[in-house]
Design a protein around this motif. Structure first.
Motif, mmCIF file in Angstrom:
data_model
loop_
_atom_site.group_PDB
_atom_site.id
_atom_site.type_symbol
_atom_site.label_atom_id
_atom_site.label_comp_id
_atom_site.label_asym_id
_atom_site.label_seq_id
_atom_site.Cartn_x
_atom_site.Cartn_y
_atom_site.Cartn_z
ATOM 1 N N THR A 1 -5.179 -1.547 5.753
ATOM 2 C CA THR A 1 -6.537 -1.664 5.218
ATOM 3 C C THR A 1 -6.538 -1.981 3.725
ATOM 4 O OG1 THR A 1 -6.651 0.733 4.845
ATOM 5 C CG2 THR A 1 -7.499 -0.114 6.948
ATOM 6 N N PHE A 2 -5.553 -1.474 2.999
ATOM 7 C CA PHE A 2 -5.487 -1.706 1.555
ATOM 8 C C PHE A 2 -5.363 -3.190 1.251
ATOM 9 C CE2 PHE A 2 -2.928 -2.116 -2.382
ATOM 10 C CZ PHE A 2 -3.797 -1.504 -3.276
ATOM 11 N N SER B 1 0.870 -1.172 0.000
ATOM 12 C CA SER B 1 0.000 0.000 0.000
ATOM 13 C C SER B 1 0.906 1.219 0.000
ATOM 14 C CB SER B 1 -0.889 -0.004 1.247
ATOM 15 O OG SER B 1 -0.073 0.088 2.407
ATOM 16 N N TYR C 1 -7.963 -5.563 -0.535
ATOM 17 C CA TYR C 1 -7.533 -5.993 -1.869
ATOM 18 C C TYR C 1 -7.382 -7.508 -1.975
ATOM 19 C CZ TYR C 1 -4.404 -6.083 -6.009
ATOM 20 O OH TYR C 1 -3.823 -6.335 -7.224
ATOM 21 N N GLY D 1 -10.450 0.705 2.815
ATOM 22 C CA GLY D 1 -9.104 0.374 2.356
ATOM 23 C C GLY D 1 -8.953 0.347 0.853
ATOM 24 N N PHE E 1 -8.191 4.596 -2.877
ATOM 25 C CA PHE E 1 -6.753 4.661 -3.161
ATOM 26 C C PHE E 1 -6.469 5.728 -4.207
ATOM 27 C CE2 PHE E 1 -2.871 2.913 -5.254
ATOM 28 C CZ PHE E 1 -2.040 2.888 -4.145
ATOM 29 N N GLY F 1 -6.711 3.315 1.755
ATOM 30 C CA GLY F 1 -5.514 2.591 1.338
ATOM 31 C C GLY F 1 -4.426 3.515 0.831
#
Length: 520
Positions: A181-182, A175, A186, A418, A421, A445
């Motif tokens: 969280t990303f 991330s 993901y 997350g 982005f 994220g």
């Protein structure tokens, strides 16, 4: 002239086919230690030449050590895929989400792709997966087997435990900064990609499912489209006549809102939740496709006409897109004249010219770019400037913007998670920093203090043919935070559970609606 152009396209077609065959043929070839070590050096050299803020989250000494250590572990020939597994964790140590190493996998020709589609929907594509508490669950069943309920845990696929594969692949990408969280968001959705990287595309898969402590094994095969019953020719003709009158309107909506044909949904949507239209809900899946200027102009004109008092902006799972779009959207959300971005740092004029402009594309396209390269280089000479601190900057969205005519003046809630982005994090940084919106959900994220993206060429390593995507511009919103390496934190943290998915309960949205009722 027409024959020459046609001949050129035929030549390019055969060159592309030959390139794909060559790529697939050498996937399992063993590459010598010397060539692999040369690719390691090439990777680090390209990062230093192209990537601004390379040592943002890791100092030079530490990154030098990682690349040197990587070379010391290469003691025998290996395939490009095994080399990818060694190289990608080192590149991921830079902790930049846009910096990404692509695994070398089999490439399908257009003919092979069409044949695969004709065979039907693959077994993985018949489900939507999410990760909760380190377990993979089915959150939506689109398969022919209707006994598999939402909330069913995936214990194994062809004997592979999902969490084991997810942990393995979580080392291969990053991330922005230090958030978790990303990857949580993901990795569950991308489990099928991880599995296919390791095992190839399968026509059938054996799933070990668990629901209410009951275990069962089910084989899911490709699902062909039903061409009988409601999809008969007679019914298709009726639907065609019915929709003909609306076709112009639908075409416009698809063009303006952006339309994803596979998912069969729109990229941008505007709805009003109350009878009096006091609450407007704008869902934006990405800042990529569609005529965004027309969408925002028409949408905020409606919001103004309906006198909506609250706007809910849903940026969950919005992976980003065009900076020009988020700047345009922000002009409808800001309450005064604003500067949207800081000057974007680049390594040099050459990094944009060689990395973004000349890199990539077909042979014909490269030749065309070479013809216009003097114009492009002149443009870069005029737009990239060296500051007193010795760094080079490319200016975009740095001039003061006026708010739009129909700028929203009411209360704004922003939904984040997350999966929020890149560009969605940049606009969130400005909304958070200006205290213009109230955030609900979980940490984004993307980082609050910016990201390295902009132009993102793919660099091919000379010996292993592995491709690495490298961002060329450090881009940051006008507002900053003192906490480095983290995303935008919500004002009200709400993390959905598997129970929410089973009951189709939007926990974040429910909280906002309750909060609005309590404030009346």
């Amino acid at each position: 002239m027409r024959k020459i152009v046609l001949f050129g396209f035929i030549i390019l077609f055969f060159v592309q086919c030959a390139s794909i065959k060559k790529h697939n043929k050498h996937l399992n070839d063993l590459i010598t230690e010397e060539k692999l070590k040369s690719d390691v050096d090439y990777t680090y050299r390209k990062l230093q030449e192209l990537h601004p803020n390379l040592y943002w989250y890791i100092n030079k000494e530490a990154l030098d050590y990682k690349f040197d250590s990587l070379k010391s572990t290469i003691t025998k020939p290996m395939t490009s895929f095994n080399f990818y597994k060694k190289l990608s964790p080192v590149v991921a140590a830079v902790r930049q989400g846009h910096l990404f190493v692509y695994p070398p996998t089999k490439i399908l020709t257009k003919r092979e792709t069409r044949a695969l589609i004709k065979k039907g929907t693959g077994p993985f594509s018949q489900f939507d997966f999410e990760l909760f508490n380190k377990k993979l669950y089915v959150v939506k069943n689109k398969s022919y087997n209707k006994t598999i309920q939402s909330g069913t845990e995936v214990v194994a696929v062809n004997g592979t435990k999902p969490i084991d594969l997810i942990k393995k692949y979580n080392q291969y990408y990053s991330s922005d900064g230090y958030n978790n969280t990303f990857k949580t968001n993901y990795s569950g959705k991308r489990f099928s990609t991880f599995f296919s990287n390791e095992n190839g595309i399968k026509d059938s898969l054996k799933f070990d499912f668990k629901f209410n402590d009951s275990l069962k094994t089910i084989t899911i095969k490709r699902k062909k489209e039903d061409t009988t019953g409601t999809d008969s020719k007679k019914n298709k003709k009726k639907r065609a006549v019915k929709h003909k009158t609306k076709s112009k309107e639908i075409r416009k909506k698809k063009r303006v809102n952006g339309y994803y044909s596979i998912e069969k949904n729109y990229n941008r949507n505007l709805h009003f939740l109350e009878k009096d239209s006091s609450i407007a809900l704008m869902k934006i899946r990405s800042f990529k496709i569609g005529d965004y200027k027309t969408f925002y102009k028409e949408s905020f004109s409606k919001i103004t006409a309906y006198q909506s008092k609250t706007l809910i902006l849903d940026l969950r799972n919005n992976g980003g897109g065009r900076v020009s779009e988020i700047a345009d959207l922000y002009s409808y959300l800001a309450d005064s004249t604003f500067v949207f971005l800081d000057k974007s740092e680049v390594v040099s004029k050459a990094s944009l010219f060689k990395g973004a402009y000349l890199n990539g594309g077909s042979l014909g396209f490269k030749a065309l770019k070479t013809v216009f390269s003097p114009i492009m280089y002149t443009y870069l000479l005029l737009t990239v400037h060296k500051s007193q601190n010795g760094k080079n900057y490319y200016e975009t969205q740095t001039k003061p913007h006026k708010v739009s005519k129909n700028a929203f003046k009411g209360k704004i809630y922003v939904l984040i998670n997350g999966g929020s982005f890149s560009a969605s994090s940049i606009i969130s940084s400005n909304l958070k920093g200006s205290k213009r919106a109230f955030f609900v959900g979980e940490e984004t994220g993307g980082a609050f203090n910016g990201t390295v993206a902009g132009f993102m060429p793919r660099i091919k390593l000379p010996n292993s043919d592995i491709q690495i995507r490298i961002g060329l511009m450090y881009m940051a919103a006008y507002f900053k935070t003192n906490l480095e390496g983290h995303g935008i934190f919500p004002d009200m943290e709400i993390i959905p559970t598997i129970e929410d998915r089973i009951k189709e309960n939007d926990a974040e949205m429910s909280w906002i609606l309750k909060d609005l009722k309590s404030s009346f």
